[in-house]
Design an enzyme around this catalytic site. Sequence first.
Site, PDB file in Angstrom:
ATOM      1  N   TRP A   9     -24.167 -22.676   6.672  1.00 27.99           N
ATOM      2  CA  TRP A   9     -24.359 -23.899   6.449  1.00 27.99           C
ATOM      3  C   TRP A   9     -24.494 -24.794   7.855  1.00 27.99           C
ATOM      4  O   TRP A   9     -24.726 -26.069   7.674  1.00 27.99           O
ATOM      5  CB  TRP A   9     -23.183 -24.600   5.561  1.00 27.99           C
ATOM      6  CG  TRP A   9     -23.125 -24.002   4.215  1.00 27.99           C
ATOM      7  CD1 TRP A   9     -24.172 -23.520   3.443  1.00 27.99           C
ATOM      8  CD2 TRP A   9     -22.146 -24.129   3.188  1.00 27.99           C
ATOM      9  NE1 TRP A   9     -24.033 -23.177   2.348  1.00 27.99           N
ATOM     10  CE2 TRP A   9     -22.390 -23.422   2.233  1.00 27.99           C
ATOM     11  CE3 TRP A   9     -20.726 -24.232   3.662  1.00 27.99           C
ATOM     12  CZ2 TRP A   9     -21.418 -23.301   1.186  1.00 27.99           C
ATOM     13  CZ3 TRP A   9     -19.814 -24.216   2.573  1.00 27.99           C
ATOM     14  CH2 TRP A   9     -20.151 -23.656   1.228  1.00 27.99           C
ATOM     15  N   LYS A  10     -24.322 -24.005   8.762  1.00 28.99           N
ATOM     16  CA  LYS A  10     -24.467 -24.639  10.335  1.00 28.99           C
ATOM     17  C   LYS A  10     -23.368 -26.009  10.168  1.00 28.99           C
ATOM     18  O   LYS A  10     -22.442 -25.635   9.513  1.00 28.99           O
ATOM     19  CB  LYS A  10     -25.999 -25.044  10.555  1.00 28.99           C
ATOM     20  CG  LYS A  10     -26.938 -23.982  10.445  1.00 28.99           C
ATOM     21  CD  LYS A  10     -28.199 -24.073  10.890  1.00 28.99           C
ATOM     22  CE  LYS A  10     -29.101 -22.984  10.813  1.00 28.99           C
ATOM     23  NZ  LYS A  10     -30.375 -23.124  11.523  1.00 28.99           N
ATOM     24  N   HIS A  94     -26.532 -16.430  17.325  1.00 31.32           N
ATOM     25  CA  HIS A  94     -27.753 -17.372  16.893  1.00 31.32           C
ATOM     26  C   HIS A  94     -28.376 -18.339  17.927  1.00 31.32           C
ATOM     27  O   HIS A  94     -27.739 -18.553  18.744  1.00 31.32           O
ATOM     28  CB  HIS A  94     -27.175 -18.359  15.653  1.00 31.32           C
ATOM     29  CG  HIS A  94     -28.298 -19.186  14.840  1.00 31.32           C
ATOM     30  ND1 HIS A  94     -28.701 -20.194  15.281  1.00 31.32           N
ATOM     31  CD2 HIS A  94     -28.725 -18.868  13.725  1.00 31.32           C
ATOM     32  CE1 HIS A  94     -29.564 -20.694  14.463  1.00 31.32           C
ATOM     33  NE2 HIS A  94     -29.798 -19.905  13.366  1.00 31.32           N
ATOM     34  N   GLU A 165     -34.509 -13.537  13.499  1.00 29.80           N
ATOM     35  CA  GLU A 165     -34.427 -14.870  13.071  1.00 29.80           C
ATOM     36  C   GLU A 165     -35.438 -15.481  14.540  1.00 29.80           C
ATOM     37  O   GLU A 165     -34.871 -15.731  15.485  1.00 29.80           O
ATOM     38  CB  GLU A 165     -33.495 -15.844  13.308  1.00 29.80           C
ATOM     39  CG  GLU A 165     -32.481 -15.106  12.264  1.00 29.80           C
ATOM     40  CD  GLU A 165     -31.378 -16.168  11.639  1.00 29.80           C
ATOM     41  OE1 GLU A 165     -30.985 -16.385  10.684  1.00 29.80           O
ATOM     42  OE2 GLU A 165     -31.140 -17.325  12.657  1.00 29.80           O
ATOM     43  N   GLY A 171     -35.801 -24.205  11.587  1.00 29.96           N
ATOM     44  CA  GLY A 171     -35.321 -25.460  11.554  1.00 29.96           C
ATOM     45  C   GLY A 171     -36.598 -26.446  10.661  1.00 29.96           C
ATOM     46  O   GLY A 171     -37.419 -25.948  10.403  1.00 29.96           O
ATOM     47  N   SER A 209     -36.771 -20.587   7.697  1.00 30.75           N
ATOM     48  CA  SER A 209     -37.559 -21.198   6.860  1.00 30.75           C
ATOM     49  C   SER A 209     -37.681 -20.777   5.578  1.00 30.75           C
ATOM     50  O   SER A 209     -38.711 -20.608   4.991  1.00 30.75           O
ATOM     51  CB  SER A 209     -39.021 -21.939   7.531  1.00 30.75           C
ATOM     52  OG  SER A 209     -38.519 -22.675   8.658  1.00 30.75           O
TER      53      SER A 209
HETATM   54  P1  PGA Z   1     -33.483 -22.731   8.303  1.00 29.79           P
HETATM   55  O1  PGA Z   1     -32.598 -21.816   9.325  1.00 29.79           O
HETATM   56  O2  PGA Z   1     -33.414 -21.791   6.916  1.00 29.79           O
HETATM   57  O3  PGA Z   1     -32.980 -23.986   8.282  1.00 29.79           O
HETATM   58  O4  PGA Z   1     -34.709 -22.547   9.123  1.00 29.79           O
HETATM   59  C1  PGA Z   1     -32.464 -20.478   9.405  1.00 29.79           C
HETATM   60  C2  PGA Z   1     -31.398 -20.015  10.351  1.00 29.79           C
HETATM   61  O5  PGA Z   1     -30.990 -20.660  11.557  1.00 29.79           O
HETATM   62  O6  PGA Z   1     -30.887 -18.895  10.098  1.00 29.79           O
END
Ligand code: PGA
Length: 250
Positions: A9-10, A94, A165, A171, A209
């Site tokens: 969820w960041k 990350h 990633e 993002g 994404s």
């Molecule tokens: P996102 O993030 O799906 O919002 O692009 C992916 C991630 O950082 O794992």
Amino acid sequence: MRPLIGTSWKMNLTATEAAGWLDAFVPLVEHLTDRDLFVLPAFPAIFAAQARLTGTTVGWGAQDVHPEDAGAHTGDVCAEMLRDLGCTYVEVGHAERRRDHGETPAVINAKVAAVFRWGMTPILCVGEAWPAGPEAAVEVVLGDLEACLAGTTADQLGRTIVAYEPAWAIGEGARAATPSEIGIVHRGVHAWLCDRAGGRGARVIYGGSVDEDVAPRILAEPGVDGLFVGRRALDPRHFARIASTCIDAD
Ligand code: PGA
């Protein structure tokens, strides 16, 4: 290999919001027994995940960890604290942590070691900064794996989760890499892992994404063992749909 589909969820969702998210999510995915699912809340919401997910099929973990086990590191969180909250997964390396906190491969390598020391599973994020084609991406990714996984035993390598990633695919405003680009990188990572882990299968998942539309095509690509979802998973119903993607048995 069981597919693995998870979300970080960041820096989103308070503990209160996380509890509501989990209450909505769990009933939607309880029947999925052929895959592993996980959520990585922000630190203050991990206890809510432990309370809501204990006894369910969904695992939980953290988005970062300090490399040392204790001491004078104000504001940091060590692996033992995460283990104590029932975490099984810990994300390391990350792109946003490398960008915002200057994390180097050496620091990430020490974090991977801390995660293993406390009996948890690292989800190591790797990926190139700019799109330059999948062959160039493989080179960047394998170089980063060499550094971030230096000193890791074959047995540990077999239990590592690698998240491919590409930073340019992550993002708001970004687009996911294509399934064929992803497949080339994943198969390169698998070959590298097989060489070092004696053929034992670590899982390689894709993040950047991911949404319900692209998920089935990415998961169908040979070498893709799962998905790692960011912003699209902030709505539990969307994430449940991604988690429920139809997967053909190999
Ligand atoms: P996102 O993030 O799906 O919002 O692009 C992916 C991630 O950082 O794992």
